[in-house]
Design an enzyme around this catalytic site. Structure first.
Site, short mmCIF file in Angstrom:
data_model
loop_
_atom_site.label_atom_id
_atom_site.label_comp_id
_atom_site.label_asym_id
_atom_site.label_seq_id
_atom_site.Cartn_x
_atom_site.Cartn_y
_atom_site.Cartn_z
N CYS A 165 49.02 31.15 53.22
CA CYS A 165 49.75 30.22 54.07
C CYS A 165 51.02 29.67 53.44
O CYS A 165 51.78 28.95 54.09
CB CYS A 165 48.83 29.08 54.49
SG CYS A 165 47.31 29.68 55.25
N HIS A 305 51.40 19.95 54.64
CA HIS A 305 50.59 21.12 55.01
C HIS A 305 49.61 20.70 56.10
O HIS A 305 49.47 21.41 57.09
CB HIS A 305 49.88 21.65 53.77
CG HIS A 305 49.13 22.92 54.00
ND1 HIS A 305 49.75 24.07 54.46
CD2 HIS A 305 47.82 23.23 53.84
CE1 HIS A 305 48.85 25.04 54.57
NE2 HIS A 305 47.67 24.55 54.20
N GLU A 316 45.88 16.43 49.82
CA GLU A 316 47.34 16.32 49.93
C GLU A 316 47.79 14.87 49.90
O GLU A 316 48.81 14.53 49.27
CB GLU A 316 47.83 17.02 51.19
CG GLU A 316 49.34 17.14 51.26
CD GLU A 316 49.84 18.03 52.38
OE1 GLU A 316 51.05 18.36 52.40
OE2 GLU A 316 49.02 18.43 53.25
N LYS A 337 51.52 20.80 62.46
CA LYS A 337 50.40 21.67 62.83
C LYS A 337 49.53 21.03 63.89
O LYS A 337 48.74 21.71 64.55
CB LYS A 337 49.56 22.02 61.60
CG LYS A 337 50.20 23.00 60.62
CD LYS A 337 49.23 23.38 59.52
CE LYS A 337 49.86 24.35 58.53
NZ LYS A 337 50.84 23.68 57.64
N HIS A 342 47.97 26.31 63.11
CA HIS A 342 48.31 26.84 61.77
C HIS A 342 48.77 28.29 61.90
O HIS A 342 47.98 29.17 62.21
CB HIS A 342 47.09 26.73 60.87
CG HIS A 342 47.37 26.96 59.42
ND1 HIS A 342 48.59 27.41 58.96
CD2 HIS A 342 46.58 26.80 58.32
CE1 HIS A 342 48.54 27.52 57.65
NE2 HIS A 342 47.33 27.15 57.25
N PHE A 403 45.19 29.92 50.78
CA PHE A 403 43.97 30.38 50.15
C PHE A 403 44.31 31.12 48.86
O PHE A 403 45.29 31.87 48.80
CB PHE A 403 43.20 31.33 51.09
CG PHE A 403 42.52 30.65 52.25
CD1 PHE A 403 42.38 29.27 52.30
CD2 PHE A 403 42.01 31.40 53.30
CE1 PHE A 403 41.75 28.65 53.36
CE2 PHE A 403 41.37 30.80 54.37
CZ PHE A 403 41.23 29.42 54.40
#
Length: 418
Positions: A165, A305, A316, A337, A342, A403
């Protein structure tokens, strides 16, 4: 050596809430949700039956039938947004040095739909190998960058970044670095993804990564909310034209913003979960600020994010507090998002566009779908819940985490003419 300055001169977007950069921005400010029941395939047996699909996209408006058959959707999306961004930039390709113009693209997965369809057809058959001759060139993640360079005759550096991502943010940072080192004048950069299919939904469901709020998809992506239960899968693409500043000024280009810094780090912790204290996120934001030679107090907005996962949002927010200290309470934070879902490897591209337009227009898009405060988040942090907020945005930072523990952050600020 003296590093060259880099500016943004063109934008293109194809998203679940708008098929151009302008439409995308307008719907961000309206707080529009792109989530809806899946139309691409029969999802009735899946745990998650909704996604943020792009809408009203007709590939025949952009590609002839023969051309379309040779490309996976992720490559088609890339070509559409690259064309919009190039046109938006006003670049005359006959008047630039194409040997110093390149393409750096990001995609976390690439041609997943092609891979799934080809394998499914083989399994259904009698075992005789009958594969499409375009199977491999449709599937490979680097092909989108190749298609863009071939279409426009761009002969500079050309490759694809793959970091889940964080992919398209990595692409933007690489393009930024190549230009400021003098290795190119112009880049088409960004990313694309097309994973809303049986394999994409099924795979993320198996990981328990997706929201299962099937009764109310529009409110399923709810970053920083007490009842968040996973992210909503999205698809689409975003493109930026990055250009050496003097090159842009010489041709009279409009300039949206200046790119001033980028950071990259690794969590080195877990294949899917973030570091519990947000260590990788902390390091990548500090790295971006150091690269930009900026104090944390200079940032006005963070496009986080913020995927709407139970662990990721907490990590975060901890990192933001650690990096920004008391200044964390003076800036705006939002997760777009909540509206787009996403977009995986394309997330950094469209979220960079949102950050750039926040800088240009002095308005912060909201984090929608906030219903219930989570006591794990500091109430003094301004998550820009539900409504956009006008404020001077001199500099914005955009975070993307992937990831494997891949982290990338990029900083944009207002361009000031000499």
């Amino acid at each position: 050596m003296t590093l060259k300055r880099v500016v943004v001169t063109g934008l293109g977007a194809l998203t679940p809430i708008g098929n151009t950069a302008t439409q995308f921005w307008e719907n961000l400010l309206k707080g529009t949700s792109g989530a809806a029941p899946i139309t691409r395939f029969d999802a009735s047996k899946f745990k998650t039956r909704f996604a943020c699909e792009i809408k009203n996209f007709k590939e025949e408006d952009f590609f002839d039938r023969k051309e379309a058959r040779k490309m996976d959707p992720f490559a088609k999306y890339a070509l559409v947004v690259a064309d919009e961004a190039i046109k938006d930039s006003g670049i005359d390709l006959t008047k630039i040095n194409v040997d110093k113009a390149g393409v750096i693209w990001g995609s976390g997965i690439g041609g997943l739909e092609t891979f799934y369809n080809e394998c499914a057809e083989f399994v259904k058959g009698d075992g005789t190998p009958r594969f499409n001759p375009f199977f491999i060139p449709k599937m490979i993640a680097d092909i989108a960058a190749g298609h863009i360079s071939i279409k426009y005759g761009l002969r500079g550096p050309n490759f694809t970044t793959v970091s889940a991502c964080a992919s398209s943010t990595n692409a933007i940072i690489d393009a930024f670095n190549y230009i400021r080192l003098g290795k190119a004048n112009i880049f088409v950069t960004g990313g694309s993804e097309a994973a809303v299919n049986e394999a994409g939904i099924g795979g993320f469901n198996a990981m328990h990564a997706l929201s299962t709020r099937n009764d109310n998809p529009e409110t399923a992506s709810r970053p920083f909310d007490l009842d968040r239960d996973g992210f909503v899968l999205g698809e689409g693409a975003g493109a930026l034209i990055l250009e050496e500043r003097e090159h842009a000024i010489a041709r009279g280009a409009k300039i949206y913003a200046e790119v001033v810094g980028g950071g990259m780090s690794a969590d080195a912790n877990h294949i899917t979960a973030p570091h519990p204290e947000g260590l990788g996120a902390l390091n990548v934001m500090r790295s971006a600020l150091e690269d930009a030679e900026m104090d944390a107090s200079a940032i006005d907005y963070i496009n986080v994010h913020g995927t709407s996962t139970p662990l990721g949002d907490i990590a975060e927010s901890k990192a933001i507090k650690a990096v920004f200290g008391d200044n964390a309470y003076k800036l705006n934070i939002s997760s777009t998002k909540s509206m787009t879902g996403h977009l995986l490897g394309a997330a950094g591209a469209i979220e960079s566009i949102a950050s750039i337009l926040a800088v240009k227009n002095d308005i912060v898009p909201p984090t929608i779908n906030h219903f219930t405060d989570d006591p794990q988040f500091d109430p003094r942090l301004n998550f820009t819940f539900n409504t956009p907020q006008k404020r001077t945005v001199n500099a914005a930072l955009s975070n993307t985490f992937g990831f494997g523990g891949h982290n990338a952050s990029v900083i944009f600020k207002k361009h000031v003419a000499d």
